[in-house]
Design a protein around this motif. Structure first.
Motif, PDB file in Angstrom:
ATOM      1  N   SER A 111      11.053   9.094  -5.386  1.00  0.00           N
ATOM      2  CA  SER A 111      11.687   9.801  -4.272  1.00  0.00           C
ATOM      3  C   SER A 111      10.646  10.214  -3.252  1.00  0.00           C
ATOM      4  O   SER A 111       9.489  10.441  -3.592  1.00  0.00           O
ATOM      5  CB  SER A 111      12.389  11.067  -4.781  1.00  0.00           C
ATOM      6  N   TYR A 112      11.083  10.282  -2.003  1.00  0.00           N
ATOM      7  CA  TYR A 112      10.253  10.899  -0.954  1.00  0.00           C
ATOM      8  C   TYR A 112      11.015  12.138  -0.519  1.00  0.00           C
ATOM      9  O   TYR A 112      12.035  12.010   0.166  1.00  0.00           O
ATOM     10  CB  TYR A 112      10.068   9.941   0.222  1.00  0.00           C
ATOM     11  N   GLY A 113      10.557  13.284  -0.939  1.00  0.00           N
ATOM     12  CA  GLY A 113      11.330  14.483  -0.653  1.00  0.00           C
ATOM     13  C   GLY A 113      12.686  14.376  -1.325  1.00  0.00           C
ATOM     14  O   GLY A 113      12.756  14.131  -2.532  1.00  0.00           O
ATOM     15  N   ARG A 114      13.736  14.481  -0.542  1.00  0.00           N
ATOM     16  CA  ARG A 114      15.069  14.418  -1.149  1.00  0.00           C
ATOM     17  C   ARG A 114      15.626  13.006  -1.191  1.00  0.00           C
ATOM     18  O   ARG A 114      16.674  12.766  -1.767  1.00  0.00           O
ATOM     19  CB  ARG A 114      16.031  15.349  -0.391  1.00  0.00           C
ATOM     20  N   LEU A 115      14.915  12.077  -0.537  1.00  0.00           N
ATOM     21  CA  LEU A 115      15.411  10.699  -0.489  1.00  0.00           C
ATOM     22  C   LEU A 115      15.028   9.933  -1.757  1.00  0.00           C
ATOM     23  O   LEU A 115      13.843   9.793  -2.072  1.00  0.00           O
ATOM     24  CB  LEU A 115      14.820   9.987   0.727  1.00  0.00           C
ATOM     25  N   LYS A 116      16.013   9.454  -2.487  1.00  0.00           N
ATOM     26  CA  LYS A 116      15.728   8.636  -3.666  1.00  0.00           C
ATOM     27  C   LYS A 116      15.545   7.201  -3.203  1.00  0.00           C
ATOM     28  O   LYS A 116      16.508   6.453  -3.061  1.00  0.00           O
ATOM     29  CB  LYS A 116      16.878   8.721  -4.659  1.00  0.00           C
ATOM     30  N   ALA A 117      14.293   6.803  -2.952  1.00  0.00           N
ATOM     31  CA  ALA A 117      14.035   5.468  -2.407  1.00  0.00           C
ATOM     32  C   ALA A 117      14.287   4.401  -3.466  1.00  0.00           C
ATOM     33  O   ALA A 117      14.787   3.326  -3.169  1.00  0.00           O
ATOM     34  CB  ALA A 117      12.600   5.390  -1.887  1.00  0.00           C
ATOM     35  N   VAL A 118      13.911   4.688  -4.716  1.00  0.00           N
ATOM     36  CA  VAL A 118      14.204   3.789  -5.836  1.00  0.00           C
ATOM     37  C   VAL A 118      14.808   4.653  -6.927  1.00  0.00           C
ATOM     38  O   VAL A 118      14.243   5.675  -7.308  1.00  0.00           O
ATOM     39  CB  VAL A 118      12.925   3.077  -6.340  1.00  0.00           C
ATOM     40  N   MET A 157      -0.148   0.736  -6.038  1.00  0.00           N
ATOM     41  CA  MET A 157      -0.442   1.342  -4.736  1.00  0.00           C
ATOM     42  C   MET A 157       0.309   2.657  -4.561  1.00  0.00           C
ATOM     43  O   MET A 157      -0.060   3.478  -3.733  1.00  0.00           O
ATOM     44  CB  MET A 157      -0.051   0.402  -3.601  1.00  0.00           C
ATOM     45  N   ARG A 158       1.428   2.796  -5.241  1.00  0.00           N
ATOM     46  CA  ARG A 158       2.164   4.074  -5.234  1.00  0.00           C
ATOM     47  C   ARG A 158       2.489   4.399  -6.672  1.00  0.00           C
ATOM     48  O   ARG A 158       2.539   3.512  -7.511  1.00  0.00           O
ATOM     49  CB  ARG A 158       3.474   3.949  -4.459  1.00  0.00           C
ATOM     50  N   PHE A 159       2.735   5.668  -6.931  1.00  0.00           N
ATOM     51  CA  PHE A 159       3.005   6.070  -8.296  1.00  0.00           C
ATOM     52  C   PHE A 159       4.437   6.546  -8.438  1.00  0.00           C
ATOM     53  O   PHE A 159       4.898   7.378  -7.665  1.00  0.00           O
ATOM     54  CB  PHE A 159       2.011   7.139  -8.730  1.00  0.00           C
ATOM     55  N   GLY A 193      17.223  -7.320  -0.023  1.00  0.00           N
ATOM     56  CA  GLY A 193      17.959  -6.118   0.327  1.00  0.00           C
ATOM     57  C   GLY A 193      17.679  -5.784   1.767  1.00  0.00           C
ATOM     58  O   GLY A 193      16.672  -6.226   2.318  1.00  0.00           O
ATOM     59  N   PRO A 194      18.547  -5.001   2.391  1.00  0.00           N
ATOM     60  CA  PRO A 194      18.343  -4.647   3.790  1.00  0.00           C
ATOM     61  C   PRO A 194      17.111  -3.758   3.964  1.00  0.00           C
ATOM     62  O   PRO A 194      16.543  -3.273   2.980  1.00  0.00           O
ATOM     63  CB  PRO A 194      19.618  -3.893   4.165  1.00  0.00           C
ATOM     64  N   ASN A 195      16.696  -3.547   5.191  1.00  0.00           N
ATOM     65  CA  ASN A 195      15.563  -2.646   5.447  1.00  0.00           C
ATOM     66  C   ASN A 195      15.862  -1.269   4.886  1.00  0.00           C
ATOM     67  O   ASN A 195      16.966  -0.762   5.035  1.00  0.00           O
ATOM     68  CB  ASN A 195      15.308  -2.517   6.950  1.00  0.00           C
ATOM     69  N   GLY A 196      14.863  -0.702   4.228  1.00  0.00           N
ATOM     70  CA  GLY A 196      15.051   0.640   3.672  1.00  0.00           C
ATOM     71  C   GLY A 196      15.706   0.639   2.309  1.00  0.00           C
ATOM     72  O   GLY A 196      16.005   1.695   1.755  1.00  0.00           O
ATOM     73  N   ALA A 197      15.926  -0.548   1.717  1.00  0.00           N
ATOM     74  CA  ALA A 197      16.615  -0.629   0.423  1.00  0.00           C
ATOM     75  C   ALA A 197      15.738  -0.140  -0.727  1.00  0.00           C
ATOM     76  O   ALA A 197      16.241   0.249  -1.773  1.00  0.00           O
ATOM     77  CB  ALA A 197      17.049  -2.062   0.160  1.00  0.00           C
ATOM     78  N   GLY A 198      14.416  -0.178  -0.534  1.00  0.00           N
ATOM     79  CA  GLY A 198      13.507   0.258  -1.590  1.00  0.00           C
ATOM     80  C   GLY A 198      12.640  -0.875  -2.134  1.00  0.00           C
ATOM     81  O   GLY A 198      12.000  -0.724  -3.173  1.00  0.00           O
ATOM     82  N   LYS A 199      12.570  -1.989  -1.419  1.00  0.00           N
ATOM     83  CA  LYS A 199      11.797  -3.136  -1.899  1.00  0.00           C
ATOM     84  C   LYS A 199      10.303  -2.836  -1.916  1.00  0.00           C
ATOM     85  O   LYS A 199       9.622  -3.051  -2.914  1.00  0.00           O
ATOM     86  CB  LYS A 199      12.059  -4.363  -1.003  1.00  0.00           C
ATOM     87  N   THR A 200       9.796  -2.343  -0.777  1.00  0.00           N
ATOM     88  CA  THR A 200       8.363  -2.083  -0.697  1.00  0.00           C
ATOM     89  C   THR A 200       7.950  -0.996  -1.693  1.00  0.00           C
ATOM     90  O   THR A 200       6.915  -1.105  -2.349  1.00  0.00           O
ATOM     91  CB  THR A 200       7.980  -1.694   0.743  1.00  0.00           C
ATOM     92  N   THR A 201       8.783   0.028  -1.810  1.00  0.00           N
ATOM     93  CA  THR A 201       8.468   1.085  -2.766  1.00  0.00           C
ATOM     94  C   THR A 201       8.356   0.509  -4.176  1.00  0.00           C
ATOM     95  O   THR A 201       7.402   0.801  -4.904  1.00  0.00           O
ATOM     96  CB  THR A 201       9.550   2.178  -2.714  1.00  0.00           C
ATOM     97  N   THR A 202       9.297  -0.355  -4.548  1.00  0.00           N
ATOM     98  CA  THR A 202       9.260  -0.955  -5.886  1.00  0.00           C
ATOM     99  C   THR A 202       8.010  -1.808  -6.074  1.00  0.00           C
ATOM    100  O   THR A 202       7.260  -1.642  -7.035  1.00  0.00           O
ATOM    101  CB  THR A 202      10.512  -1.829  -6.107  1.00  0.00           C
TER     102      THR A 202
HETATM  103  N1  LIG Z   1       5.740   6.908   2.383  1.00  0.00           N
HETATM  104  C1  LIG Z   1       7.041   7.222   2.621  1.00  0.00           C
HETATM  105  N2  LIG Z   1       7.389   8.491   2.931  1.00  0.00           N
HETATM  106  C2  LIG Z   1       8.676   8.814   3.157  1.00  0.00           C
HETATM  107  N3  LIG Z   1       9.694   7.949   3.085  1.00  0.00           N
HETATM  108  C3  LIG Z   1       9.419   6.674   2.787  1.00  0.00           C
HETATM  109  C4  LIG Z   1       8.081   6.249   2.544  1.00  0.00           C
HETATM  110  N4  LIG Z   1       8.102   4.931   2.269  1.00  0.00           N
HETATM  111  C5  LIG Z   1       9.393   4.550   2.332  1.00  0.00           C
HETATM  112  N5  LIG Z   1      10.186   5.593   2.651  1.00  0.00           N
HETATM  113  C6  LIG Z   1      11.638   5.551   2.758  1.00  0.00           C
HETATM  114  O1  LIG Z   1      12.142   5.063   1.537  1.00  0.00           O
HETATM  115  C7  LIG Z   1      13.182   4.127   1.750  1.00  0.00           C
HETATM  116  C8  LIG Z   1      12.821   2.794   1.134  1.00  0.00           C
HETATM  117  O2  LIG Z   1      11.766   2.243   1.882  1.00  0.00           O
HETATM  118  P1  LIG Z   1      11.061   0.879   1.498  1.00  0.00           P
HETATM  119  O3  LIG Z   1      10.709   0.886   0.066  1.00  0.00           O
HETATM  120  O4  LIG Z   1       9.955   0.667   2.468  1.00  0.00           O
HETATM  121  O5  LIG Z   1      12.245  -0.164   1.753  1.00  0.00           O
HETATM  122  P2  LIG Z   1      12.214  -1.710   2.109  1.00  0.00           P
HETATM  123  O6  LIG Z   1      10.879  -2.251   1.780  1.00  0.00           O
HETATM  124  O7  LIG Z   1      13.301  -2.282   1.277  1.00  0.00           O
HETATM  125  O8  LIG Z   1      12.520  -1.823   3.562  1.00  0.00           O
HETATM  126  C9  LIG Z   1      13.409   4.072   3.241  1.00  0.00           C
HETATM  127  O9  LIG Z   1      14.466   4.940   3.564  1.00  0.00           O
HETATM  128  C10 LIG Z   1      12.106   4.569   3.807  1.00  0.00           C
HETATM  129  O10 LIG Z   1      12.321   5.214   5.047  1.00  0.00           O
END
Ligand SMILES: Nc1ncnc2c1ncn2[C@@H]1O[C@H](COP(=O)(O)OP(=O)(O)O)[C@@H](O)[C@H]1O
Ligand SMILES: [Mg+2]
Lengths: 247, 311
Positions: B16-23, B56-58, B40-49
């Motif tokens: 999560s980033y704050g209250r947002l559950k990214a994954v 690179m992230r924990f 998945g669409p932009n913001g789906a959580g691909k990069t986070t995963t």
């Molecule tokens: N470092 C970060 N801090 C805060 N929010 C983030 C951060 N990285 C990603 N997010 C948010 O988390 C969600 C998933 O992002 P991300 O994993 O980059 O998705 P994708 O790669 O699928 O586009 C998005 O809503 C994005 O705005």
């Protein structure tokens, strides 16, 4: 270790490819030297305690080089590497994060040293610069001053959110340091009030230290300067260690 | 023997980033030698995963093993063995292409020879060019080369063809297939369905941080219970209404002279063409459209999401 030295070497090449950075470290100090040297020459002058203008200015210009690599080069290059994602890319390799920062220190130190050597060589060849000190204390003073200002540069890169704000912060600090410290215009020409204000400018202490060591003062005569610079180093490193972000 | 150990195992990954559950509780595993895609669409959580897998992230929760290692604890050992292309990164503006490869090779214990990589990525003629002077596609190829410079067992590619022209995209696909042919595992993310469909052995569809589907592209498409569309151009004044009554026809749309008949069943096209012929209708440009992963994706994300993506 192999990666660290290779990185340092590539960074040196990159540094020299950037005209602005190379200009302020390597060229600008010499331009000042030739400008003031051609106006005043280097004749002994009672105003400078029987020394010449170039004899007094050269160690001050060394301080100027240190100020510009620390407050400008380090702060700008580290913060822009972070902003662009260069640091991120390095972090995805087995290279230790500390090696990236250490290579910045090594590269900027070598460039500062190179700028200093070029300046001293030019002053010596063209104006017969006199040196009454000892090499080792001057070298130590130069190194401590460099590390202290580099630490401040890292501090700026740590607290600034963007490369642009690091640049602005660096400039805001650099110019008062440059003009009020006596690094460009000899302090002897300052009115009393300005000299008093200079005491609160960190670069003043570098100028005083290097000018003193240049004419043969023992290190012990500059405890104040050494303490201020060591303090700056400690604060800079401590704040950076706490506030530094990789992305 | 290593064949049996998965290259990647993810169990209930959460970040999560704050209250947002990214994954939000993602589990899957990737076999050795697989090309595994995450779409998945932009913001789906691909990069986070993907960045949790790379170390690179924990993550905040769940368990991750990559090549049998924990990316958090064994980060350095892991980084020796994986190749990483990040969605967002850069090199110093004035670093030359060959310097970057030579430098990155020096970071690894067992680097590959980087000269053949220049050739494979078709950037040999750019070897003395500075990073800032490269085009988007050339930068991308350089980053792929850097991801391969340690001859990794597992390669992570985050949005590898975003911003590339169609030709460059296809040559990237060939390259990914070539990486797999050398026995490597590839984990990639993309928001192009076409890319996932052509390239991946298996596709994970993610939206709002949750898995929506995970299967081979062919099964995913089959899973949509294939709607077939027949498109043709009719003469002016053509009355499309009778087509609606035909067996298997679900919908008929008419737009000027253009007609779309949508429906199901293997005989749909025969039925439609016979009916047109029997009625003496003249038509041209008849063609059919199969649903593709794009349709699957739209159907899935429309079900799962509030708005199908853009957050
Ligand atoms: N470092 C970060 N801090 C805060 N929010 C983030 C951060 N990285 C990603 N997010 C948010 O988390 C969600 C998933 O992002 P991300 O994993 O980059 O998705 P994708 O790669 O699928 O586009 C998005 O809503 C994005 O705005
Ligand atoms: Mg992404």
């Amino acid at each position: 270790m192999k990666g660290f030295w290779k990185l340092a070497w590539v960074e040196i090449k990159i540094y020299l490819r950037q005209p602005e950075a190379a200009f302020f470290t390597l060229v600008f100090p010499m331009l000042l030297l030739f400008l003031f040297g051609s106006i005043y020459g280097n004749k002994p002058n009672p105003f400078f305690g029987g020394r010449g203008m170039v004899d007094v200015s050269t160690p001050a210009y060394l301080a100027m080089i240190i100020g510009s690599t620390g407050l400008l080069s380090i702060a700008i290059s580290v913060s822009s590497y972070r902003e662009k994602g260069v640091l991120r890319r390095y972090r995805a390799t087995p290279l230790r994060p500390a090696a990236v920062l250490a290579s910045e220190v090594v590269v900027h130190y070598l460039m500062t040293l190179l700028g200093g050597i070029l300046l001293v060589a030019a002053a010596r060849l063209v104006y017969g610069l006199r040196f009454e000190g000892r090499i080792v204390p001057v070298f130590l003073g130069f190194t401590l001053s460099s590390l202290s200002f580099f630490a401040v540069g890292f501090l700026l890169a740590s607290v600034a959110r963007t490369a642009r704000s690091a640049y602005i912060l660096g400039m805001v600090l650099y110019f008062p340091n440059l003009f009020l410290s006596g690094a460009t215009i000899p302090k002897q020409t300052f009115p009393q009030a300005l000299r008093a204000a200079g005491k609160f400018i960190p670069l003043t202490h570098v100028v005083n230290l290097l000018q003193g060591l240049w004419i043969g003062d023992p290190l012990g005569k500059h405890v104040l300067e050494l303490a201020v610079l060591a303090g700056l180093l400690v604060v800079g490193v401590a704040v950076s260690a706490k506030a530094f972000r990789w992305e | 023997m290593s064949e049996r150990v998965p290259a990647i195992e993810v169990d209930a990954l959460a970040k999560s980033y704050g209250r947002l559950k990214a994954v939000d509780g993602v589990s899957f595993s990737v076999g050795v030698g697989e090309i595994f895609g995450m779409v998945g669409p932009n913001g789906a959580g691909k990069t986070t995963t993907i960045e949790c897998l790379e170390g690179m992230r924990f993550p905040d929760g769940g368990a991750v093993r990559v090549l049998g290692l924990d990316p958090r604890k064994d980060g350095n050992a892991l980084r020796e063995r994986i190749g990483v292309q990040l969605q967002q990164s850069a090199l110093p503006d004035d670093m030359k292409v060959w310097e970057a490869l030579d430098l990155f090779a020096s970071y690894y214990r067992r680097p590959a020879d980087w000269k053949p990589l220049l050739e494979r990525l078709e950037i040999t003629d750019k070897r003395n060019t500075r990073f800032s002077k490269l085009s988007g596609g050339q930068k991308q190829r350089l980053f792929i080369a850097l991801a391969l410079v340690n001859d990794p067992e597992l390669v992570f590619l985050d949005e590898l063809t975003t911003g590339l022209d169609p030709h460059a995209r296809r040559s990237m696909w060939d390259l990914v297939r070539a990486i797999r042919e050398r026995g490597k595992t590839v984990f990639l993310t993309t928001h192009y369905m076409e890319e996932a469909e052509h390239l991946c052995d298996r596709v994970l569809v993610i939206d709002h941080g949750r898995i929506v589907a995970l299967d081979t592209p062919a099964s995913l498409v089959r899973g949509l219970k294939g709607e077939l569309r027949i498109l043709f151009t009719a003469e002016p004044g053509f009355d499309a209404a009778p087509l609606r009554a035909l067996p298997g026809v679900a919908r008929v749309e008419k737009n000027g002279n253009k007609v779309i008949v949508a429906g199901q069943g293997d005989r749909l096209i025969v039925v439609v063409v016979n009916a047109l012929d029997a009625a003496g209708v003249r038509f041209r440009d008849l063609r059919t459209e199969q649903p593709d992963l794009e349709d699957v994706f739209l159907a899935l994300t429309a079900e799962s999401g509030l708005d199908g993506g853009a957050r």
